[in-house]
Structures are given as C-alpha cells and as structure tokens.
Design a protein around this motif. Structure first.
Motif, PDB file in Angstrom:
ATOM      1  N   MET A  65      54.554  88.829  57.944  1.00 13.70           N
ATOM      2  CA  MET A  65      55.625  87.998  58.500  1.00 13.70           C
ATOM      3  C   MET A  65      55.099  87.072  59.601  1.00 13.70           C
ATOM      4  SD  MET A  65      58.267  88.565  56.689  1.00 13.70           S
ATOM      5  CE  MET A  65      57.274  88.967  55.268  1.00 13.70           C
ATOM      6  N   PHE A  66      54.122  87.547  60.375  1.00 16.71           N
ATOM      7  CA  PHE A  66      53.505  86.705  61.395  1.00 16.71           C
ATOM      8  C   PHE A  66      52.766  85.538  60.742  1.00 16.71           C
ATOM      9  CE2 PHE A  66      49.885  85.616  64.155  1.00 16.71           C
ATOM     10  CZ  PHE A  66      50.584  85.193  65.274  1.00 16.71           C
ATOM     11  N   VAL A  67      52.002  85.823  59.690  1.00 10.59           N
ATOM     12  CA  VAL A  67      51.272  84.770  58.971  1.00 10.59           C
ATOM     13  C   VAL A  67      52.255  83.764  58.370  1.00 10.59           C
ATOM     14  CG1 VAL A  67      49.810  84.315  56.948  1.00 10.59           C
ATOM     15  CG2 VAL A  67      49.223  86.172  58.515  1.00 10.59           C
ATOM     16  N   TYR A  68      53.314  84.267  57.728  1.00 10.96           N
ATOM     17  CA  TYR A  68      54.309  83.364  57.148  1.00 10.96           C
ATOM     18  C   TYR A  68      54.984  82.511  58.224  1.00 10.96           C
ATOM     19  CZ  TYR A  68      53.847  86.151  52.865  1.00 10.96           C
ATOM     20  OH  TYR A  68      53.361  86.777  51.753  1.00 10.96           O
ATOM     21  N   SER A  69      55.221  83.079  59.387  1.00  6.22           N
ATOM     22  CA  SER A  69      55.837  82.321  60.484  1.00  6.22           C
ATOM     23  C   SER A  69      54.933  81.185  60.935  1.00  6.22           C
ATOM     24  CB  SER A  69      56.133  83.235  61.678  1.00  6.22           C
ATOM     25  OG  SER A  69      57.075  84.209  61.317  1.00  6.22           O
ATOM     26  N   ILE A  70      53.652  81.470  61.079  1.00  6.08           N
ATOM     27  CA  ILE A  70      52.690  80.442  61.491  1.00  6.08           C
ATOM     28  C   ILE A  70      52.604  79.349  60.429  1.00  6.08           C
ATOM     29  CG2 ILE A  70      50.241  79.990  61.993  1.00  6.08           C
ATOM     30  CD1 ILE A  70      51.774  81.478  64.233  1.00  6.08           C
ATOM     31  N   LEU A  71      52.582  79.738  59.172  1.00  9.38           N
ATOM     32  CA  LEU A  71      52.519  78.755  58.082  1.00  9.38           C
ATOM     33  C   LEU A  71      53.795  77.931  57.972  1.00  9.38           C
ATOM     34  CD1 LEU A  71      50.760  80.882  55.297  1.00  9.38           C
ATOM     35  CD2 LEU A  71      49.749  79.072  56.718  1.00  9.38           C
ATOM     36  N   SER A  72      54.905  78.455  58.462  1.00  2.00           N
ATOM     37  CA  SER A  72      56.184  77.742  58.386  1.00  2.00           C
ATOM     38  C   SER A  72      56.279  76.595  59.388  1.00  2.00           C
ATOM     39  CB  SER A  72      57.342  78.709  58.646  1.00  2.00           C
ATOM     40  OG  SER A  72      57.403  79.664  57.632  1.00  2.00           O
ATOM     41  N   ILE A  73      55.533  76.678  60.454  1.00  2.00           N
ATOM     42  CA  ILE A  73      55.637  75.661  61.506  1.00  2.00           C
ATOM     43  C   ILE A  73      55.344  74.261  60.981  1.00  2.00           C
ATOM     44  CG2 ILE A  73      54.684  74.891  63.721  1.00  2.00           C
ATOM     45  CD1 ILE A  73      54.499  77.908  64.444  1.00  2.00           C
ATOM     46  N   PRO A  74      54.232  74.033  60.254  1.00  2.00           N
ATOM     47  CA  PRO A  74      54.019  72.673  59.734  1.00  2.00           C
ATOM     48  C   PRO A  74      55.058  72.266  58.683  1.00  2.00           C
ATOM     49  CG  PRO A  74      52.056  74.035  59.366  1.00  2.00           C
ATOM     50  CD  PRO A  74      53.088  74.884  60.016  1.00  2.00           C
ATOM     51  N   LEU A  75      55.659  73.256  58.013  1.00  2.00           N
ATOM     52  CA  LEU A  75      56.655  72.950  56.989  1.00  2.00           C
ATOM     53  C   LEU A  75      57.972  72.445  57.583  1.00  2.00           C
ATOM     54  CD1 LEU A  75      56.135  75.913  54.486  1.00  2.00           C
ATOM     55  CD2 LEU A  75      55.425  73.533  54.214  1.00  2.00           C
ATOM     56  N   ILE A  76      58.145  72.618  58.894  1.00  2.00           N
ATOM     57  CA  ILE A  76      59.356  72.103  59.544  1.00  2.00           C
ATOM     58  C   ILE A  76      59.430  70.586  59.384  1.00  2.00           C
ATOM     59  CG2 ILE A  76      60.462  71.753  61.803  1.00  2.00           C
ATOM     60  CD1 ILE A  76      59.469  74.567  62.550  1.00  2.00           C
ATOM     61  N   PHE A  77      58.286  69.954  59.379  1.00  2.00           N
ATOM     62  CA  PHE A  77      58.232  68.500  59.256  1.00  2.00           C
ATOM     63  C   PHE A  77      58.368  68.034  57.816  1.00  2.00           C
ATOM     64  CE2 PHE A  77      55.767  69.672  63.040  1.00  2.00           C
ATOM     65  CZ  PHE A  77      56.586  69.090  63.994  1.00  2.00           C
ATOM     66  N   ALA A  78      58.324  68.953  56.860  1.00  2.00           N
ATOM     67  CA  ALA A  78      58.478  68.610  55.442  1.00  2.00           C
ATOM     68  C   ALA A  78      59.902  68.952  55.014  1.00  2.00           C
ATOM     69  CB  ALA A  78      57.458  69.375  54.603  1.00  2.00           C
ATOM     70  N   LEU A  79      60.820  68.036  55.272  1.00  2.00           N
ATOM     71  CA  LEU A  79      62.220  68.169  54.868  1.00  2.00           C
ATOM     72  C   LEU A  79      62.906  69.406  55.450  1.00  2.00           C
ATOM     73  CD1 LEU A  79      61.776  67.223  51.105  1.00  2.00           C
ATOM     74  CD2 LEU A  79      62.505  65.714  52.954  1.00  2.00           C
ATOM     75  N   GLY A  80      62.409  69.921  56.567  1.00  2.00           N
ATOM     76  CA  GLY A  80      63.033  71.067  57.209  1.00  2.00           C
ATOM     77  C   GLY A  80      62.836  72.374  56.472  1.00  2.00           C
ATOM     78  N   LEU A  81      61.922  72.391  55.512  1.00  2.00           N
ATOM     79  CA  LEU A  81      61.682  73.591  54.717  1.00  2.00           C
ATOM     80  C   LEU A  81      61.231  74.758  55.591  1.00  2.00           C
ATOM     81  CD1 LEU A  81      61.668  74.705  51.848  1.00  2.00           C
ATOM     82  CD2 LEU A  81      59.297  73.982  51.657  1.00  2.00           C
ATOM     83  N   GLY A  82      60.482  74.469  56.643  1.00  2.00           N
ATOM     84  CA  GLY A  82      60.004  75.512  57.545  1.00  2.00           C
ATOM     85  C   GLY A  82      61.125  76.216  58.265  1.00  2.00           C
ATOM     86  N   ILE A  83      62.200  75.492  58.557  1.00  2.00           N
ATOM     87  CA  ILE A  83      63.346  76.099  59.241  1.00  2.00           C
ATOM     88  C   ILE A  83      63.997  77.142  58.330  1.00  2.00           C
ATOM     89  CG2 ILE A  83      65.647  75.664  60.181  1.00  2.00           C
ATOM     90  CD1 ILE A  83      64.524  72.945  61.161  1.00  2.00           C
ATOM     91  N   LEU A  84      64.153  76.789  57.064  1.00  2.00           N
ATOM     92  CA  LEU A  84      64.716  77.747  56.105  1.00  2.00           C
ATOM     93  C   LEU A  84      63.814  78.972  55.952  1.00  2.00           C
ATOM     94  CD1 LEU A  84      65.995  75.328  53.321  1.00  2.00           C
ATOM     95  CD2 LEU A  84      67.348  76.552  55.028  1.00  2.00           C
ATOM     96  N   THR A  85      62.518  78.734  55.933  1.00  2.00           N
ATOM     97  CA  THR A  85      61.567  79.839  55.816  1.00  2.00           C
ATOM     98  C   THR A  85      61.652  80.749  57.044  1.00  2.00           C
ATOM     99  OG1 THR A  85      60.095  78.369  54.577  1.00  2.00           O
ATOM    100  CG2 THR A  85      59.147  80.412  55.378  1.00  2.00           C
ATOM    101  N   LEU A  86      61.738  80.158  58.231  1.00  2.00           N
ATOM    102  CA  LEU A  86      61.842  80.954  59.456  1.00  2.00           C
ATOM    103  C   LEU A  86      63.138  81.757  59.502  1.00  2.00           C
ATOM    104  CD1 LEU A  86      60.321  78.485  62.064  1.00  2.00           C
ATOM    105  CD2 LEU A  86      59.328  80.634  61.261  1.00  2.00           C
ATOM    106  N   ILE A  87      64.214  81.187  59.000  1.00  2.00           N
ATOM    107  CA  ILE A  87      65.486  81.919  58.933  1.00  2.00           C
ATOM    108  C   ILE A  87      65.353  83.115  57.992  1.00  2.00           C
ATOM    109  CG2 ILE A  87      67.880  81.784  58.127  1.00  2.00           C
ATOM    110  CD1 ILE A  87      67.878  78.865  59.209  1.00  2.00           C
TER     111      ILE A  87
END
Length: 120
Positions: A65-87
């Motif tokens: 989950m820590f690794v996925y959280s770190i990987l989600s950060i750059p995805l925030i800038f890609a159509l907000g996909l990282g925000i959904l992943t973090l949720i």
C-alpha cells in the motif's frame, strides 16, 4: 550439551487479532500501522501459532500500500487518476485489517488483496 527441547507454539487468536488491528495506528501515527505489527511479528512468530503467516501477510500488505501510494502521486496529474487510487488505498487500509482480524479470531488465514510478496 545439546537440548532436544522444542518449544510448543501457543494458540493466541486474540494476539493475532490485535496484530491485524494495530495496522489502524496508521491513522493516528504515520508509520505506526507498519511498526506495531512488525514488532509483534518479530517478537512472537516463534511463540504463537500462525503469527508468522499473519505477520508476513500484514507486512506485505502495508509495504504494498505504501508503494501504491507513492506511485499514485504522479498519477494525480493524469486526469486525477491518482486521487481515485489514493481513495481506494485509504479504503483498503481501513477495511482489510478489520476483515482479517475477524478471520484471525475464527482461526482463518488472512487474505489481503493487491499485496506484493516482499516477505515470503
């Protein structure tokens, strides 16, 4: 003189439950949800039946989950996909320890989705 004494592991489902629920310390402290189960696993895996399997599952889940959280950060800038992943990660990190604590109380093995097997 060698001893043929073998320690018998005790059954302690309550400690297994506490180990799973200790992951919820993440919400009170940053790394408490990783440190507390790690300490319980390291100190009790030789003494409690099933602690080794439960501890490894918990640590693999927390690290994943820590690794996925770190990987989600750059995805925030890609159509907000990282925000959904973090949720989704936030929901999993809250719900799965509770589900697996219930399983542990019933003597069942844990199952954590999306876990990478870092510790085997």
């Amino acid at each position: 003189m060698e001893s043929n004494y073998h320690t018998l592991k005790r059954t302690d489902n309550q400690l297994l439950v506490i180990t799973h629920l200790s992951q919820l310390l993440t919400y009170a402290t940053v790394f408490g949800g990783l440190i507390a189960p790690l300490i319980l696993w390291v100190t009790q895996k030789e003494h409690v039946e099933g602690m080794d399997a439960h501890g490894k599952a918990i640590l693999n889940f927390q690290i994943s989950m820590f690794v996925y959280s770190i990987l989600s950060i750059p995805l925030i800038f890609a159509l907000g996909l990282g925000i959904l992943t973090l949720i989704l990660i936030g929901i999993l990190v809250f719900v799965m320890p509770i589900i697996n604590a219930i399983k542990a109380s019933n003597g069942e093995l844990p199952s954590y989705p999306l876990s990478i097997n870092f510790i085997s």
